[in-house]
Design a protein around this motif. Structure first.
Motif, PDB file in Angstrom:
ATOM      1  N   LEU A 195       0.848  -1.189   0.000  1.00  0.00           N
ATOM      2  CA  LEU A 195       0.000   0.000   0.000  1.00  0.00           C
ATOM      3  C   LEU A 195       0.885   1.242   0.000  1.00  0.00           C
ATOM      4  O   LEU A 195       1.706   1.403   0.896  1.00  0.00           O
ATOM      5  N   LEU A 196       0.721   2.070  -1.004  1.00  0.00           N
ATOM      6  CA  LEU A 196       1.541   3.271  -1.088  1.00  0.00           C
ATOM      7  C   LEU A 196       0.659   4.499  -0.950  1.00  0.00           C
ATOM      8  O   LEU A 196      -0.375   4.615  -1.607  1.00  0.00           O
ATOM      9  N   LYS A 197       1.088   5.398  -0.093  1.00  0.00           N
ATOM     10  CA  LYS A 197       0.308   6.614   0.150  1.00  0.00           C
ATOM     11  C   LYS A 197       0.902   7.778  -0.651  1.00  0.00           C
ATOM     12  O   LYS A 197       2.064   8.138  -0.465  1.00  0.00           O
ATOM     13  N   LEU A 198       0.081   8.320  -1.526  1.00  0.00           N
ATOM     14  CA  LEU A 198       0.474   9.487  -2.311  1.00  0.00           C
ATOM     15  C   LEU A 198      -0.353  10.673  -1.833  1.00  0.00           C
ATOM     16  O   LEU A 198      -1.562  10.552  -1.649  1.00  0.00           O
ATOM     17  N   VAL A 199       0.296  11.792  -1.625  1.00  0.00           N
ATOM     18  CA  VAL A 199      -0.395  12.976  -1.120  1.00  0.00           C
ATOM     19  C   VAL A 199      -0.299  14.093  -2.156  1.00  0.00           C
ATOM     20  O   VAL A 199       0.756  14.314  -2.749  1.00  0.00           O
ATOM     21  N   ILE A 200      -1.416  14.767  -2.388  1.00  0.00           N
ATOM     22  CA  ILE A 200      -1.456  15.862  -3.354  1.00  0.00           C
ATOM     23  C   ILE A 200      -1.621  17.177  -2.611  1.00  0.00           C
ATOM     24  O   ILE A 200      -2.592  17.360  -1.874  1.00  0.00           O
ATOM     25  N   LEU A 201      -0.649  18.075  -2.791  1.00  0.00           N
ATOM     26  CA  LEU A 201      -0.658  19.353  -2.081  1.00  0.00           C
ATOM     27  C   LEU A 201      -0.607  20.521  -3.060  1.00  0.00           C
ATOM     28  O   LEU A 201      -0.051  20.412  -4.145  1.00  0.00           O
ATOM     29  N   TYR A 241      -7.049  10.874 -13.045  1.00  0.00           N
ATOM     30  CA  TYR A 241      -6.166   9.706 -12.987  1.00  0.00           C
ATOM     31  C   TYR A 241      -6.934   8.468 -12.533  1.00  0.00           C
ATOM     32  O   TYR A 241      -6.764   7.377 -13.072  1.00  0.00           O
ATOM     33  N   HIS A 242      -7.800   8.659 -11.559  1.00  0.00           N
ATOM     34  CA  HIS A 242      -8.489   7.522 -10.958  1.00  0.00           C
ATOM     35  C   HIS A 242      -9.555   6.938 -11.863  1.00  0.00           C
ATOM     36  O   HIS A 242      -9.659   5.733 -12.024  1.00  0.00           O
ATOM     37  N   SER A 243     -10.345   7.800 -12.482  1.00  0.00           N
ATOM     38  CA  SER A 243     -11.512   7.274 -13.206  1.00  0.00           C
ATOM     39  C   SER A 243     -11.727   7.913 -14.568  1.00  0.00           C
ATOM     40  O   SER A 243     -12.779   7.724 -15.169  1.00  0.00           O
ATOM     41  N   GLN A 244     -10.707   8.633 -15.055  1.00  0.00           N
ATOM     42  CA  GLN A 244     -10.796   9.231 -16.398  1.00  0.00           C
ATOM     43  C   GLN A 244     -11.982  10.188 -16.546  1.00  0.00           C
ATOM     44  O   GLN A 244     -12.544  10.335 -17.617  1.00  0.00           O
ATOM     45  N   LYS A 245     -12.355  10.820 -15.446  1.00  0.00           N
ATOM     46  CA  LYS A 245     -13.477  11.768 -15.516  1.00  0.00           C
ATOM     47  C   LYS A 245     -13.013  13.187 -15.197  1.00  0.00           C
ATOM     48  O   LYS A 245     -12.089  13.397 -14.430  1.00  0.00           O
ATOM     49  N   PHE A 246     -13.685  14.132 -15.788  1.00  0.00           N
ATOM     50  CA  PHE A 246     -13.446  15.542 -15.455  1.00  0.00           C
ATOM     51  C   PHE A 246     -14.799  16.230 -15.353  1.00  0.00           C
ATOM     52  O   PHE A 246     -15.627  16.141 -16.248  1.00  0.00           O
ATOM     53  N   THR A 247     -15.039  16.903 -14.238  1.00  0.00           N
ATOM     54  CA  THR A 247     -16.271  17.674 -14.121  1.00  0.00           C
ATOM     55  C   THR A 247     -15.910  19.152 -14.069  1.00  0.00           C
ATOM     56  O   THR A 247     -15.051  19.560 -13.296  1.00  0.00           O
ATOM     57  N   GLY A 248     -16.540  19.921 -14.912  1.00  0.00           N
ATOM     58  CA  GLY A 248     -16.199  21.330 -15.053  1.00  0.00           C
ATOM     59  C   GLY A 248     -16.559  22.178 -13.857  1.00  0.00           C
ATOM     60  O   GLY A 248     -15.924  23.181 -13.601  1.00  0.00           O
ATOM     61  N   GLN A 249     -17.547  21.766 -13.093  1.00  0.00           N
ATOM     62  CA  GLN A 249     -17.990  22.672 -12.039  1.00  0.00           C
ATOM     63  C   GLN A 249     -17.094  22.604 -10.816  1.00  0.00           C
ATOM     64  O   GLN A 249     -16.501  21.579 -10.526  1.00  0.00           O
ATOM     65  N   LEU A 308      -8.648   8.094  -2.548  1.00  0.00           N
ATOM     66  CA  LEU A 308      -9.103   7.130  -3.535  1.00  0.00           C
ATOM     67  C   LEU A 308      -8.024   6.061  -3.664  1.00  0.00           C
ATOM     68  O   LEU A 308      -6.838   6.351  -3.537  1.00  0.00           O
ATOM     69  N   SER A 309      -8.452   4.841  -3.938  1.00  0.00           N
ATOM     70  CA  SER A 309      -7.499   3.752  -4.132  1.00  0.00           C
ATOM     71  C   SER A 309      -7.490   3.316  -5.585  1.00  0.00           C
ATOM     72  O   SER A 309      -8.526   3.338  -6.249  1.00  0.00           O
ATOM     73  N   LYS A 310      -6.303   2.940  -6.037  1.00  0.00           N
ATOM     74  CA  LYS A 310      -6.166   2.457  -7.408  1.00  0.00           C
ATOM     75  C   LYS A 310      -5.073   1.400  -7.424  1.00  0.00           C
ATOM     76  O   LYS A 310      -3.988   1.607  -6.903  1.00  0.00           O
ATOM     77  N   GLN A 311      -5.382   0.266  -8.041  1.00  0.00           N
ATOM     78  CA  GLN A 311      -4.385  -0.800  -8.155  1.00  0.00           C
ATOM     79  C   GLN A 311      -3.629  -0.642  -9.451  1.00  0.00           C
ATOM     80  O   GLN A 311      -4.234  -0.472 -10.511  1.00  0.00           O
TER      81      GLN A 311
END
Ligand code: GDP
Ligand code: MG
Length: 196
Positions: free
Chosen positions: A10-16, A30-38, A48-51
Protein backbone atom coordinates in the motif's frame (compact mmCIF):
# COMPACT_ATOMS: atom_id res chain seq x y z
CA UNK A 1 15.64 -5.59 1.16
CA UNK A 2 15.74 -9.19 0.02
CA UNK A 3 12.16 -10.40 -0.29
CA UNK A 4 9.23 -8.90 -2.12
CA UNK A 5 7.03 -9.93 0.81
CA UNK A 6 8.74 -7.36 2.99
CA UNK A 7 7.90 -4.58 0.57
CA UNK A 8 4.95 -2.34 1.10
CA UNK A 9 1.87 -3.15 -0.92
CA UNK A 10 0.00 0.00 0.00
CA UNK A 11 1.54 3.27 -1.09
CA UNK A 12 0.31 6.61 0.15
CA UNK A 13 0.47 9.49 -2.31
CA UNK A 14 -0.40 12.98 -1.12
CA UNK A 15 -1.46 15.86 -3.35
CA UNK A 16 -0.66 19.35 -2.08
CA UNK A 17 -1.11 22.84 -3.44
CA UNK A 18 -3.31 25.91 -3.25
CA UNK A 19 -7.06 25.71 -3.44
CA UNK A 20 -8.29 25.81 -7.03
CA UNK A 21 -5.15 24.56 -8.81
CA UNK A 22 -6.89 21.32 -9.81
CA UNK A 23 -5.76 18.75 -7.24
CA UNK A 24 -9.13 17.04 -7.00
CA UNK A 25 -9.60 17.17 -10.77
CA UNK A 26 -6.19 15.57 -11.34
CA UNK A 27 -6.93 12.80 -8.88
CA UNK A 28 -10.32 12.11 -10.42
CA UNK A 29 -8.87 12.18 -13.92
CA UNK A 30 -6.17 9.71 -12.99
CA UNK A 31 -8.49 7.52 -10.96
CA UNK A 32 -11.51 7.27 -13.21
CA UNK A 33 -10.80 9.23 -16.40
CA UNK A 34 -13.48 11.77 -15.52
CA UNK A 35 -13.45 15.54 -15.46
CA UNK A 36 -16.27 17.67 -14.12
CA UNK A 37 -16.20 21.33 -15.05
CA UNK A 38 -17.99 22.67 -12.04
CA UNK A 39 -16.18 23.78 -8.94
CA UNK A 40 -16.84 21.66 -5.92
CA UNK A 41 -14.82 21.79 -2.74
CA UNK A 42 -13.80 18.26 -1.93
CA UNK A 43 -15.93 16.71 0.78
CA UNK A 44 -16.03 13.20 2.16
CA UNK A 45 -13.56 10.48 1.26
CA UNK A 46 -10.02 11.11 2.41
CA UNK A 47 -8.46 9.11 -0.39
CA UNK A 48 -9.10 7.13 -3.53
CA UNK A 49 -7.50 3.75 -4.13
CA UNK A 50 -6.17 2.46 -7.41
CA UNK A 51 -4.39 -0.80 -8.15
CA UNK A 52 -1.49 -0.48 -10.55
CA UNK A 53 1.52 -2.42 -11.78
CA UNK A 54 4.77 -0.50 -11.53
CA UNK A 55 8.17 -1.61 -12.79
CA UNK A 56 10.72 -1.06 -10.03
CA UNK A 57 13.58 0.65 -11.89
CA UNK A 58 16.13 -0.74 -9.42
CA UNK A 59 15.20 -4.41 -9.58
CA UNK A 60 13.35 -4.59 -12.89
CA UNK A 61 10.52 -6.45 -11.17
CA UNK A 62 6.96 -5.43 -11.79
CA UNK A 63 5.26 -4.59 -8.51
CA UNK A 64 1.52 -4.80 -8.05
CA UNK A 65 0.63 -2.10 -5.57
CA UNK A 66 -2.40 -0.24 -4.32
CA UNK A 67 -2.06 3.51 -4.47
CA UNK A 68 -3.90 5.49 -1.84
CA UNK A 69 -4.18 8.97 -3.27
CA UNK A 70 -4.90 11.51 -0.56
CA UNK A 71 -6.62 14.73 -1.47
CA UNK A 72 -7.57 17.56 0.85
CA UNK A 73 -11.19 18.16 1.71
CA UNK A 74 -10.77 21.83 0.92
CA UNK A 75 -9.16 22.62 4.30
CA UNK A 76 -6.12 24.02 2.50
CA UNK A 77 -8.05 27.29 2.23
CA UNK A 78 -8.60 27.75 5.92
CA UNK A 79 -6.15 25.85 8.06
CA UNK A 80 -3.21 23.52 8.08
CA UNK A 81 -4.06 19.97 7.13
CA UNK A 82 -2.96 18.16 10.24
CA UNK A 83 -0.30 15.54 10.66
CA UNK A 84 -2.56 12.56 9.87
CA UNK A 85 -2.92 13.81 6.33
CA UNK A 86 0.85 13.81 5.76
CA UNK A 87 1.96 10.92 7.96
CA UNK A 88 3.28 7.86 6.15
CA UNK A 89 3.32 9.51 2.73
CA UNK A 90 5.54 7.64 0.28
CA UNK A 91 5.59 10.44 -2.31
CA UNK A 92 4.06 13.91 -2.66
CA UNK A 93 2.76 15.78 -5.70
CA UNK A 94 3.06 19.56 -5.42
CA UNK A 95 0.55 21.20 -7.74
CA UNK A 96 0.31 24.76 -9.08
CA UNK A 97 -1.78 26.33 -11.84
CA UNK A 98 0.36 27.56 -14.78
CA UNK A 99 -2.01 30.51 -15.04
CA UNK A 100 -1.70 31.50 -11.36
CA UNK A 101 1.69 32.79 -10.30
CA UNK A 102 0.72 32.93 -6.65
CA UNK A 103 0.03 29.20 -6.57
CA UNK A 104 3.59 28.76 -7.86
CA UNK A 105 5.00 31.15 -5.22
CA UNK A 106 3.37 29.05 -2.50
CA UNK A 107 5.14 25.81 -3.48
CA UNK A 108 7.95 26.37 -0.99
CA UNK A 109 5.38 26.75 1.79
CA UNK A 110 3.69 23.48 0.86
CA UNK A 111 6.96 21.60 0.63
CA UNK A 112 8.23 23.12 3.88
CA UNK A 113 4.98 22.41 5.70
CA UNK A 114 5.04 18.78 4.59
CA UNK A 115 8.67 18.23 5.63
CA UNK A 116 8.02 19.91 8.98
CA UNK A 117 4.90 17.84 9.67
CA UNK A 118 6.63 14.53 9.00
CA UNK A 119 9.77 15.60 10.86
CA UNK A 120 12.19 15.69 7.92
CA UNK A 121 14.74 18.43 7.84
CA UNK A 122 14.83 20.78 4.86
CA UNK A 123 18.43 20.12 3.95
CA UNK A 124 18.76 16.41 4.48
CA UNK A 125 15.50 15.16 3.06
CA UNK A 126 15.69 13.10 -0.10
CA UNK A 127 11.95 12.66 0.07
CA UNK A 128 10.37 12.14 -3.38
CA UNK A 129 8.36 15.05 -4.72
CA UNK A 130 6.89 15.56 -8.18
CA UNK A 131 5.98 19.04 -9.39
CA UNK A 132 2.82 19.41 -11.46
CA UNK A 133 1.90 22.58 -13.38
CA UNK A 134 -1.78 22.06 -14.18
CA UNK A 135 -4.26 23.72 -16.60
CA UNK A 136 -1.96 23.85 -19.65
CA UNK A 137 -5.13 23.82 -21.76
CA UNK A 138 -5.57 27.48 -20.79
CA UNK A 139 -5.00 29.96 -23.63
CA UNK A 140 -1.31 30.96 -24.01
CA UNK A 141 -2.11 34.52 -22.92
CA UNK A 142 -3.16 33.28 -19.50
CA UNK A 143 0.12 31.60 -18.68
CA UNK A 144 1.96 33.18 -15.75
CA UNK A 145 4.52 30.49 -14.97
CA UNK A 146 6.94 29.48 -17.71
CA UNK A 147 8.28 25.98 -18.01
CA UNK A 148 11.81 27.34 -17.50
CA UNK A 149 10.89 29.04 -14.25
CA UNK A 150 9.35 25.84 -12.92
CA UNK A 151 12.36 23.78 -13.97
CA UNK A 152 14.66 26.20 -12.16
CA UNK A 153 12.58 25.72 -9.02
CA UNK A 154 12.90 21.96 -9.43
CA UNK A 155 16.67 22.23 -9.67
CA UNK A 156 16.95 24.45 -6.59
CA UNK A 157 14.55 22.37 -4.52
CA UNK A 158 16.14 19.10 -5.64
CA UNK A 159 19.72 20.11 -4.98
CA UNK A 160 21.38 17.56 -2.77
CA UNK A 161 18.05 16.26 -1.62
CA UNK A 162 17.11 13.55 -4.04
CA UNK A 163 19.12 10.39 -4.44
CA UNK A 164 21.65 11.32 -7.08
CA UNK A 165 20.97 15.00 -6.44
CA UNK A 166 18.87 15.45 -9.57
CA UNK A 167 16.05 17.94 -9.96
CA UNK A 168 12.52 17.21 -8.85
CA UNK A 169 10.59 15.77 -11.83
CA UNK A 170 8.27 18.30 -13.45
CA UNK A 171 5.13 17.73 -15.49
CA UNK A 172 2.76 20.15 -17.16
CA UNK A 173 -0.71 18.68 -17.20
CA UNK A 174 -4.34 19.27 -17.96
CA UNK A 175 -6.93 17.49 -15.88
CA UNK A 176 -9.44 18.83 -18.39
CA UNK A 177 -7.94 17.21 -21.51
CA UNK A 178 -6.04 14.52 -19.52
CA UNK A 179 -2.78 15.67 -21.09
CA UNK A 180 0.23 14.20 -19.22
CA UNK A 181 -1.84 13.23 -16.16
CA UNK A 182 -1.03 9.52 -16.37
CA UNK A 183 2.67 10.28 -16.91
CA UNK A 184 2.80 12.49 -13.81
CA UNK A 185 1.11 9.89 -11.60
CA UNK A 186 3.24 7.10 -13.03
CA UNK A 187 6.38 9.02 -12.02
CA UNK A 188 4.87 9.73 -8.60
CA UNK A 189 4.00 6.06 -8.07
CA UNK A 190 7.40 4.90 -9.33
CA UNK A 191 9.20 7.22 -6.91
CA UNK A 192 6.94 5.92 -4.13
CA UNK A 193 7.85 2.32 -5.01
CA UNK A 194 11.55 3.19 -4.86
CA UNK A 195 11.23 5.16 -1.64
CA UNK A 196 8.86 2.88 0.29
P1 GDP B 1 -8.51 21.93 -6.05
O1 GDP B 1 -9.10 22.99 -5.16
O2 GDP B 1 -7.02 22.07 -6.14
O3 GDP B 1 -8.93 20.55 -5.67
O4 GDP B 1 -9.03 22.23 -7.53
P2 GDP B 1 -10.28 21.56 -8.31
O5 GDP B 1 -9.90 20.23 -8.84
O6 GDP B 1 -11.47 21.65 -7.46
O7 GDP B 1 -10.38 22.55 -9.56
C1 GDP B 1 -10.63 23.93 -9.38
C2 GDP B 1 -11.26 24.47 -10.66
O8 GDP B 1 -10.32 24.38 -11.73
C3 GDP B 1 -12.49 23.69 -11.12
O9 GDP B 1 -13.40 24.60 -11.68
C4 GDP B 1 -11.95 22.76 -12.16
O10 GDP B 1 -12.93 22.39 -13.10
C5 GDP B 1 -10.87 23.60 -12.79
N1 GDP B 1 -9.77 22.81 -13.36
C6 GDP B 1 -9.11 21.79 -12.76
N2 GDP B 1 -8.17 21.30 -13.57
C7 GDP B 1 -8.24 22.01 -14.73
C8 GDP B 1 -7.51 21.96 -15.96
O11 GDP B 1 -6.59 21.17 -16.19
N3 GDP B 1 -7.87 22.88 -16.92
C9 GDP B 1 -8.86 23.78 -16.72
N4 GDP B 1 -9.12 24.64 -17.71
N5 GDP B 1 -9.56 23.86 -15.57
C10 GDP B 1 -9.25 22.97 -14.58
MG1 MG C 1 -10.02 19.87 -4.01
Amino acid sequence: STSTSTKKHLLKLVILGDSGVGKTSLMNRYHSQKFTGQYKATIGADFLSKQVSIADPHTGYVRHVTLQIWDTAGQERFQSLGVAFYRGADAVALVYDVGDGRSFDHLDNWRGEFLRQVGLDEEGADFPFVLIGNKIDRPDGERQVSRQRAERWCEDAGLGRRIGGGPIPHFETSAKTSDNVDAAFLELATLAVIHA
